[in-house]
Design a protein around this motif. Sequence first.
Motif, PDB file in Angstrom:
ATOM      1  N   ILE A   1      49.138   2.307  27.832  1.00 52.38           N
ATOM      2  CA  ILE A   1      50.573   2.024  27.930  1.00 52.38           C
ATOM      3  C   ILE A   1      51.286   3.098  28.741  1.00 52.38           C
ATOM      4  N   THR A   2      50.939   4.375  28.489  1.00 51.26           N
ATOM      5  CA  THR A   2      51.597   5.476  29.184  1.00 51.26           C
ATOM      6  C   THR A   2      51.262   5.492  30.670  1.00 51.26           C
ATOM      7  N   THR A   3      50.002   5.188  30.999  1.00 48.80           N
ATOM      8  CA  THR A   3      49.567   5.228  32.400  1.00 48.80           C
ATOM      9  C   THR A   3      50.107   4.058  33.201  1.00 48.80           C
ATOM     10  N   TYR A   4      50.103   2.870  32.621  1.00 47.74           N
ATOM     11  CA  TYR A   4      50.408   1.666  33.401  1.00 47.74           C
ATOM     12  C   TYR A   4      51.759   1.030  33.065  1.00 47.74           C
ATOM     13  N   PHE A   5      52.406   1.469  31.971  1.00 47.45           N
ATOM     14  CA  PHE A   5      53.716   0.929  31.613  1.00 47.45           C
ATOM     15  C   PHE A   5      54.669   2.094  31.337  1.00 47.45           C
ATOM     16  N   GLU A   6      55.165   2.210  30.103  1.00 47.23           N
ATOM     17  CA  GLU A   6      56.067   3.297  29.744  1.00 47.23           C
ATOM     18  C   GLU A   6      55.751   3.733  28.318  1.00 47.23           C
ATOM     19  N   TRP A   7      55.782   5.060  28.087  1.00 44.83           N
ATOM     20  CA  TRP A   7      55.383   5.601  26.789  1.00 44.83           C
ATOM     21  C   TRP A   7      56.238   5.079  25.639  1.00 44.83           C
ATOM     22  N   ARG A   8      57.459   4.649  25.900  1.00 40.78           N
ATOM     23  CA  ARG A   8      58.341   4.200  24.814  1.00 40.78           C
ATOM     24  C   ARG A   8      57.767   2.995  24.066  1.00 40.78           C
ATOM     25  N   TRP A   9      56.977   2.202  24.755  1.00 40.60           N
ATOM     26  CA  TRP A   9      56.403   1.023  24.102  1.00 40.60           C
ATOM     27  C   TRP A   9      55.370   1.382  23.038  1.00 40.60           C
ATOM     28  N   ILE A  10      54.874   2.607  23.033  1.00 42.07           N
ATOM     29  CA  ILE A  10      53.899   2.983  22.004  1.00 42.07           C
ATOM     30  C   ILE A  10      54.542   3.017  20.622  1.00 42.07           C
ATOM     31  N   PHE A  11      55.851   3.174  20.573  1.00 41.62           N
ATOM     32  CA  PHE A  11      56.555   3.163  19.287  1.00 41.62           C
ATOM     33  C   PHE A  11      57.007   1.756  18.905  1.00 41.62           C
TER      34      PHE A  11
ATOM     35  N   SER B   1      44.101  11.394  33.544  1.00 41.32           N
ATOM     36  CA  SER B   1      45.245  10.541  33.236  1.00 41.32           C
ATOM     37  C   SER B   1      45.301  10.315  31.729  1.00 41.32           C
ATOM     38  N   PRO B   2      46.465   9.898  31.202  1.00 40.19           N
ATOM     39  CA  PRO B   2      46.528   9.594  29.768  1.00 40.19           C
ATOM     40  C   PRO B   2      45.479   8.564  29.326  1.00 40.19           C
ATOM     41  N   PHE B   3      45.211   7.579  30.159  1.00 36.47           N
ATOM     42  CA  PHE B   3      44.223   6.559  29.806  1.00 36.47           C
ATOM     43  C   PHE B   3      42.825   7.147  29.754  1.00 36.47           C
ATOM     44  N   GLU B   4      42.470   7.991  30.738  1.00 33.52           N
ATOM     45  CA  GLU B   4      41.151   8.643  30.721  1.00 33.52           C
ATOM     46  C   GLU B   4      41.013   9.523  29.483  1.00 33.52           C
ATOM     47  N   SER B   5      42.065  10.269  29.190  1.00 31.69           N
ATOM     48  CA  SER B   5      42.045  11.131  28.008  1.00 31.69           C
ATOM     49  C   SER B   5      41.886  10.311  26.732  1.00 31.69           C
ATOM     50  N   GLY B   6      42.641   9.226  26.626  1.00 32.19           N
ATOM     51  CA  GLY B   6      42.562   8.384  25.436  1.00 32.19           C
ATOM     52  C   GLY B   6      41.208   7.736  25.247  1.00 32.19           C
ATOM     53  N   MET B   7      40.550   7.382  26.344  1.00 31.95           N
ATOM     54  CA  MET B   7      39.233   6.764  26.249  1.00 31.95           C
ATOM     55  C   MET B   7      38.162   7.741  25.781  1.00 31.95           C
ATOM     56  N   LEU B   8      38.466   9.033  25.808  1.00 30.98           N
ATOM     57  CA  LEU B   8      37.548  10.039  25.286  1.00 30.98           C
ATOM     58  C   LEU B   8      37.918  10.468  23.868  1.00 30.98           C
ATOM     59  N   THR B   9      39.209  10.725  23.631  1.00 25.09           N
ATOM     60  CA  THR B   9      39.609  11.273  22.335  1.00 25.09           C
ATOM     61  C   THR B   9      39.479  10.277  21.194  1.00 25.09           C
ATOM     62  N   PHE B  10      39.410   8.980  21.493  1.00 25.43           N
ATOM     63  CA  PHE B  10      39.233   8.029  20.393  1.00 25.43           C
ATOM     64  C   PHE B  10      37.855   8.160  19.762  1.00 25.43           C
TER      65      PHE B  10
ATOM     66  N   SER C   1      50.070  10.725  24.545  1.00 21.58           N
ATOM     67  CA  SER C   1      51.190  10.572  25.475  1.00 21.58           C
ATOM     68  C   SER C   1      52.050  11.816  25.607  1.00 21.58           C
ATOM     69  N   LEU C   2      51.728  12.898  24.916  1.00 16.61           N
ATOM     70  CA  LEU C   2      52.584  14.081  24.903  1.00 16.61           C
ATOM     71  C   LEU C   2      52.922  14.627  26.292  1.00 16.61           C
ATOM     72  N   PRO C   3      51.954  14.812  27.193  1.00 14.35           N
ATOM     73  CA  PRO C   3      52.329  15.356  28.514  1.00 14.35           C
ATOM     74  C   PRO C   3      53.346  14.491  29.251  1.00 14.35           C
ATOM     75  N   GLN C   4      53.187  13.170  29.188  1.00 16.92           N
ATOM     76  CA  GLN C   4      54.123  12.297  29.889  1.00 16.92           C
ATOM     77  C   GLN C   4      55.484  12.286  29.202  1.00 16.92           C
ATOM     78  N   ILE C   5      55.496  12.347  27.873  1.00 16.10           N
ATOM     79  CA  ILE C   5      56.770  12.420  27.148  1.00 16.10           C
ATOM     80  C   ILE C   5      57.510  13.695  27.537  1.00 16.10           C
ATOM     81  N   ALA C   6      56.764  14.802  27.671  1.00 20.46           N
ATOM     82  CA  ALA C   6      57.377  16.073  28.047  1.00 20.46           C
ATOM     83  C   ALA C   6      58.028  15.978  29.427  1.00 20.46           C
ATOM     84  N   ILE C   7      57.341  15.323  30.364  1.00 15.11           N
ATOM     85  CA  ILE C   7      57.912  15.162  31.704  1.00 15.11           C
ATOM     86  C   ILE C   7      59.187  14.334  31.654  1.00 15.11           C
ATOM     87  N   ASP C   8      59.156  13.244  30.911  1.00 16.05           N
ATOM     88  CA  ASP C   8      60.303  12.345  30.849  1.00 16.05           C
ATOM     89  C   ASP C   8      61.497  12.994  30.169  1.00 16.05           C
TER      90      ASP C   8
END
Length: 465
Positions: free
Chosen positions: A149-159, A288-297, A24-31
């Motif tokens: 969560i970051t792509t379809y909701f809000e990154w804050r929920w990851i915590f 997108s964060p979701f595409e990235s996450g589906m690879l990095t896992f 979620s780092l890129p989206q957190i940086a934007i926010d």
Amino acid sequence: MLIPLIVACALFMENLDSSVVSTSLPQIAIDLGVDPISLKLAFTSYLISVAVFLPISGWMADRFGARTVFRLAILVFVTGSVFCGLSSSLEGFVAARIVQGAGGAMMVPVGRLVMLRSVRKSDYLRAMSWLTVPAMIGPVLGPPLGGFITTYFEWRWIFWINIPISIVGLVLVSIYIKNYKEENLPPLDTRGFLLSGVGLAGFVFGIAASGIGVLPPWIDIALVLLGAAALYAYARHALRTPEPLMDLTLFRLPTFRVSVLGGLLFRIGVGAIPFLLPLLLQLGFGMSPFESGMLTFATAAGAVLMKFTAPRILRAWGFRMVLMANTLFTTAFLLAIISFTKDTSHAAIFAVLLIGGFFRSLQFTALNGLAFAEIDNRRMSHATSISSVGQQISAALGVAVGAAALEVTRSIRGDMAVLPGDFVPAFLALAVIGLLCIPIYARMSPNAGSEVSGHRAEAAGEPSV
């Protein structure tokens, strides 16, 4: 093996959190309105906090009881998680990560200490495998969950998802974990704690903060120099004190010395991958964060697969051969990341990360098993603290080195964009640092750590350490 599984509940929460954050780092940086590279402080601040408070975690567990400290650690960690979700600035986010780190500093090593005191040495590898498999579920779920969560909701929920996990952990710890204490405990080495804390925090944070404009350059330099001086002062203090915070005489044990020093270099080499890879995929390739996450896992999935085979590999080949050969395999797959482009198929990226994760996890398991091969129960707490501090600091330095190389490459080009080619020098630098651990492993006997690996039984006649 019930206790390792319970301890793994806490590891699951911590590992889930760290892997979710990286995606979620890129989206957190934007926010937060900051440069994505500056969020390396979100990584390093957590790791530094862990390293600073780690040395007193063993003493606190011995003084107040492992169960008491374990429960407190979970509460502190989840409090930091809540404040991370509420952050609206880089400074607030970093501060909340420091609180999380304080909880993680007590949670993970105390949990490991409980496990090590509950099993025989011959069962260390099997217990660590059981301990790590559930903990690895966090990194497997983290990237796709964080990306979703970051792509379809809000990154804050990851915590905030840490809240229900922490409740489960508190219940299990309260029911099943004994409140292990030590009799005749020496007083806390307060001077040692202050010197080591100032040294670790100043040195690593000064390196991490340099070049991103958070602090004036002269303060960055002053922090690094102050940290180095404090670490030197701690080394002198520890060698003269009967009951130091961290017993540096443990480095006289060959297996412990090799594990910590070799592991330091290896973890610097691979420590920046969770930070750099999501940036490459999202900022460099436009995923997108979701595409990235589906690879990095895939990296964590490979680690889980390895856990079932590590004891057999170490029993067959021994620590020395496995650590030397596996460093080469790991470096090869680290360098393979450089070949990724926007047109590289997702299947190819997934395969490289999967196999690379397999070999990295084998190295971590071997290093952890080797570290405790010659440690008696009386000094287990010291060994756990030193080993864990080394792991956190090396990971923080890895992020700092990788981010610095990325920043230098970008500044030479003359703009603030992050392009795929900017990552090549960073991964090359990390690969070179990681390879430096091979000469350290080469100095070991083929039978080093045989009591843990079982290799000597199948290689009779070879010299021992």
